[in-house]
Design a protein around this motif. Structure first.
Motif, PDB file in Angstrom:
ATOM      1  N   UNK A  44       5.546   5.061   3.532  1.00 26.15           N
ATOM      2  CA  UNK A  44       6.436   5.862   2.682  1.00 26.15           C
ATOM      3  C   UNK A  44       7.890   5.724   3.126  1.00 26.15           C
ATOM      4  N   UNK A  45       8.112   5.709   4.434  1.00 24.88           N
ATOM      5  CA  UNK A  45       9.473   5.622   4.975  1.00 24.88           C
ATOM      6  C   UNK A  45      10.098   4.245   4.782  1.00 24.88           C
ATOM      7  N   UNK A  46       9.333   3.185   5.029  1.00 23.51           N
ATOM      8  CA  UNK A  46       9.896   1.833   5.075  1.00 23.51           C
ATOM      9  C   UNK A  46       9.721   1.036   3.794  1.00 23.51           C
ATOM     10  N   UNK A  47       8.773   1.423   2.937  1.00 25.10           N
ATOM     11  CA  UNK A  47       8.472   0.718   1.691  1.00 25.10           C
ATOM     12  C   UNK A  47       8.377  -0.801   1.907  1.00 25.10           C
ATOM     13  N   UNK A  48       7.400  -1.238   2.703  1.00 27.77           N
ATOM     14  CA  UNK A  48       7.257  -2.677   2.957  1.00 27.77           C
ATOM     15  C   UNK A  48       6.800  -3.415   1.703  1.00 27.77           C
ATOM     16  N   UNK A  49       6.929  -4.737   1.733  1.00 27.25           N
ATOM     17  CA  UNK A  49       6.452  -5.559   0.623  1.00 27.25           C
ATOM     18  C   UNK A  49       4.942  -5.731   0.681  1.00 27.25           C
ATOM     19  N   UNK A  50       4.379  -5.661   1.891  1.00 29.36           N
ATOM     20  CA  UNK A  50       2.939  -5.804   2.085  1.00 29.36           C
ATOM     21  C   UNK A  50       2.550  -5.094   3.380  1.00 29.36           C
ATOM     22  N   UNK A  51       1.296  -4.637   3.444  1.00 25.97           N
ATOM     23  CA  UNK A  51       0.764  -4.002   4.655  1.00 25.97           C
ATOM     24  C   UNK A  51      -0.411  -4.840   5.150  1.00 25.97           C
ATOM     25  N   UNK A  52      -0.354  -5.238   6.420  1.00 25.86           N
ATOM     26  CA  UNK A  52      -1.492  -5.875   7.080  1.00 25.86           C
ATOM     27  C   UNK A  52      -2.251  -4.761   7.777  1.00 25.86           C
ATOM     28  N   UNK A  53      -3.503  -4.559   7.392  1.00 25.09           N
ATOM     29  CA  UNK A  53      -4.258  -3.386   7.820  1.00 25.09           C
ATOM     30  C   UNK A  53      -5.557  -3.755   8.529  1.00 25.09           C
ATOM     31  N   UNK A  54      -5.671  -3.326   9.789  1.00 22.84           N
ATOM     32  CA  UNK A  54      -6.950  -3.411  10.487  1.00 22.84           C
ATOM     33  C   UNK A  54      -7.820  -2.278   9.946  1.00 22.84           C
ATOM     34  N   UNK A  55      -9.117  -2.428   9.987  1.00 24.10           N
ATOM     35  CA  UNK A  55     -10.000  -1.387   9.463  1.00 24.10           C
ATOM     36  C   UNK A  55     -10.324  -0.343  10.527  1.00 24.10           C
ATOM     37  N   UNK A  56     -10.648  -0.786  11.743  1.00 19.22           N
ATOM     38  CA  UNK A  56     -10.958   0.141  12.825  1.00 19.22           C
ATOM     39  C   UNK A  56      -9.682   0.571  13.516  1.00 19.22           C
ATOM     40  N   UNK A  75       1.742   1.848  -4.417  1.00 22.31           N
ATOM     41  CA  UNK A  75       1.504   0.559  -5.071  1.00 22.31           C
ATOM     42  C   UNK A  75       2.013  -0.608  -4.219  1.00 22.31           C
ATOM     43  N   UNK A  76       1.669  -0.582  -2.950  1.00 26.14           N
ATOM     44  CA  UNK A  76       2.022  -1.655  -2.026  1.00 26.14           C
ATOM     45  C   UNK A  76       0.760  -2.472  -1.771  1.00 26.14           C
ATOM     46  N   UNK A  77       0.847  -3.805  -1.860  1.00 27.11           N
ATOM     47  CA  UNK A  77      -0.352  -4.614  -1.624  1.00 27.11           C
ATOM     48  C   UNK A  77      -0.828  -4.519  -0.175  1.00 27.11           C
ATOM     49  N   UNK A  78      -2.144  -4.440  -0.023  1.00 19.92           N
ATOM     50  CA  UNK A  78      -2.785  -4.343   1.286  1.00 19.92           C
ATOM     51  C   UNK A  78      -3.572  -5.621   1.546  1.00 19.92           C
ATOM     52  N   UNK A  79      -3.435  -6.128   2.762  1.00 23.47           N
ATOM     53  CA  UNK A  79      -4.267  -7.233   3.223  1.00 23.47           C
ATOM     54  C   UNK A  79      -5.001  -6.741   4.461  1.00 23.47           C
ATOM     55  N   UNK A  80      -6.327  -6.763   4.397  1.00 19.12           N
ATOM     56  CA  UNK A  80      -7.101  -6.402   5.583  1.00 19.12           C
ATOM     57  C   UNK A  80      -7.110  -7.570   6.551  1.00 19.12           C
ATOM     58  N   UNK A  81      -6.925  -7.251   7.817  1.00 17.49           N
ATOM     59  CA  UNK A  81      -6.962  -8.227   8.900  1.00 17.49           C
ATOM     60  C   UNK A  81      -7.895  -7.611   9.933  1.00 17.49           C
ATOM     61  N   UNK A  82      -9.155  -8.044   9.932  1.00 16.26           N
ATOM     62  CA  UNK A  82     -10.164  -7.303  10.675  1.00 16.26           C
ATOM     63  C   UNK A  82     -11.287  -8.204  11.180  1.00 16.26           C
TER      64      UNK A  82
END
Length: 164
Positions: A44-56, A75-82
């Motif tokens: 919410x603070x940074x409004x990135x273009x994409x989020x790389x998200x670990x699951x655990x 509405x920010x695209x998420x890419x899981x990296x897990x």
């Protein structure tokens, strides 16, 4: 313009490696965290273009829940990296409509390709939604009756004139 990325990863060594790789690839890291609830706040603070998200993740909110909330709120695209590839986790992750799912260990080519495809697809989705809204507004304002159907003959749209 350099794309801005929020990294959500709970393993310090992986986080450091990921940051180095992203910097090498020319991306800007706007923040990082190991906690799902903090990821939501940082997004919410940074409004990135994409989020790389670990699951655990650390804390009560896991990566899937955090990703779902970020997508719905911002509405920010998420890419899981897990490292999680079990059927149950994959089914939970799918419903959050991620733009990618990278399994660890990963290489830079895979990382860059997935990020670039996610950014491109997200831009297309935004354009498609704008076109859809424009078309709906136009059809709703036409004085003539307009009814559309799908290939099965089921009605998919009725404008106000057709309703009347």
């Amino acid at each position: 313009m350099k794309e801005r990325i929020l990294v959500v990863e709970d393993e310090a060594i992986v986080l450091l490696d990921l940051k180095n790789r992203l910097n090498t690839l020319g991306y800007v890291i706007v923040g990082s965290t190991s906690y799902g609830d903090e990821a939501i706040r940082k997004a919410e603070e940074t409004r990135p273009d994409v989020v790389l998200m670990d699951i655990g993740l650390k804390g009560k909110v896991d990566g899937i829940e955090a990703a779902d909330r970020i997508r719905k709120l911002l509405n920010i695209p998420i890419i899981y990296l897990t490292a999680n590839s079990d059927f149950t986790t994959l089914q939970r992750a799918k419903v959050t409509e991620p733009f990618g799912y990278i399994l660890k260990p990963f290489d830079e080519r895979e990382l860059r390709t997935t990020i670039e495809m996610a950014l491109y697809k997200h831009a297309l989705d935004i354009k498609l939604n704008e076109t859809r809204r424009w078309m709906e507004t136009t059809l709703n304002s036409i004085g003539d009756a307009v009814i559309t159907t799908d290939v099965g003959g089921r009605i998919t749209f009725v404008n106000p004139a057709a309703e009347a």
